[in-house]
Design a protein around this motif. Structure first.
Motif, PDB file in Angstrom:
ATOM      1  N   SER A 116       0.815  -1.211   0.000  1.00 38.40           N
ATOM      2  CA  SER A 116       0.000   0.000   0.000  1.00 38.40           C
ATOM      3  C   SER A 116       0.853   1.267   0.000  1.00 38.40           C
ATOM      4  O   SER A 116       0.324   2.370  -0.039  1.00 38.40           O
ATOM      5  N   ASP A 117       2.185   1.105   0.038  1.00 42.97           N
ATOM      6  CA  ASP A 117       3.079   2.270   0.098  1.00 42.97           C
ATOM      7  C   ASP A 117       4.357   1.986  -0.692  1.00 42.97           C
ATOM      8  O   ASP A 117       5.420   1.770  -0.117  1.00 42.97           O
ATOM      9  N   LYS A 157       0.079  -6.375   3.354  1.00 39.75           N
ATOM     10  CA  LYS A 157      -1.021  -5.421   3.528  1.00 39.75           C
ATOM     11  C   LYS A 157      -1.956  -5.439   2.329  1.00 39.75           C
ATOM     12  O   LYS A 157      -2.467  -4.413   1.888  1.00 39.75           O
ATOM     13  N   LYS A 207      -5.220  -3.545   2.425  1.00 42.71           N
ATOM     14  CA  LYS A 207      -5.287  -2.090   2.245  1.00 42.71           C
ATOM     15  C   LYS A 207      -5.263  -1.704   0.775  1.00 42.71           C
ATOM     16  O   LYS A 207      -5.981  -0.823   0.334  1.00 42.71           O
ATOM     17  N   PHE A 208      -4.377  -2.331   0.039  1.00 42.65           N
ATOM     18  CA  PHE A 208      -4.230  -2.024  -1.385  1.00 42.65           C
ATOM     19  C   PHE A 208      -3.393  -3.122  -2.007  1.00 42.65           C
ATOM     20  O   PHE A 208      -2.438  -3.584  -1.410  1.00 42.65           O
ATOM     21  N   GLN A 209      -3.745  -3.500  -3.203  1.00 45.87           N
ATOM     22  CA  GLN A 209      -2.986  -4.552  -3.868  1.00 45.87           C
ATOM     23  C   GLN A 209      -2.341  -3.995  -5.132  1.00 45.87           C
ATOM     24  O   GLN A 209      -2.964  -3.885  -6.162  1.00 45.87           O
TER      25      GLN A 209
END
Length: 178
Positions: free
Chosen positions: A94-95, A127, A130-132
């Motif tokens: 996610s980052d 994560k 959260k976001f892929q």
């Protein structure tokens, strides 16, 4: 009871492998390590140094070295590479903007310290909840192209809270050493 179970699981160990886990701060390395170890997720402080745990999976005992993600500790990662037979990079999917070039440089330094080619290199895209990011984005973040000929790698999406991808990761890693 946990200690007895841990000792019993080591009876059938056929191979012992030292693994180094690398990742940026807050990527989830320590959470993953202790989910593997304790089968539960606790909330951990920033890792100030190194955590070392033994994980037994599929008759392989992994000595997992979790290197703290801070820049001072990252400079000490290469000092722990003696005897390492596999590398895990934990990426916060996610980052992907966090310290990308410095992270790539550290991974290259780690790989350069390993005595053999074709080592198992597991990339945990953490994560996922959260976001892929796409696999291509993850590979680009880690800089796989620069050392693809030195490794056998796999990208696995993980979520330590649900456990998603964690057994698959240990399965893939243990298959390299049986």
């Amino acid at each position: 009871m946990g200690q007895i179970q841990d000792k019993l699981s080591r009876i059938n160990v056929k191979k012992k492998v030292k693994v180094f886990m690398a990742g940026n701060p807050s990527s989830g390395r320590t959470t993953i390590l202790y989910k593997w170890k304790n089968q539960k997720v606790d909330y951990y402080q920033h890792t100030p140094g190194f955590n070392v745990e033994r994980i037994v999976h599929n008759q392989v005992e992994f000595e997992m070295w979790d290197g703290g993600g801070g820049q001072i500790i990252r400079n000490m990662w290469v000092d722990q590479m003696q005897g390492v037979e596999a590398l895990i990079a934990v990426v916060d999917s996610s980052d992907l903007k966090q310290d990308q070039y410095y992270f790539q440089e550290q991974i290259q330094r780690l790989l350069a310290r390993l005595p053999q080619n074709n080592i198992p290199f597991l990339i945990l895209a953490n994560k996922k909840d959260k976001f892929q990011a796409s696999q291509q984005e993850i590979e680009q973040y880690v800089g796989i192209e620069k050392f693809k000929s030195q490794i056998q790698y796999k990208v696995i999406y993980t979520n330590p809270f649900s456990g998603e991808g964690l057994i698959e990761a240990l399965d893939w890693l243990s298959q390299r050493f049986r």
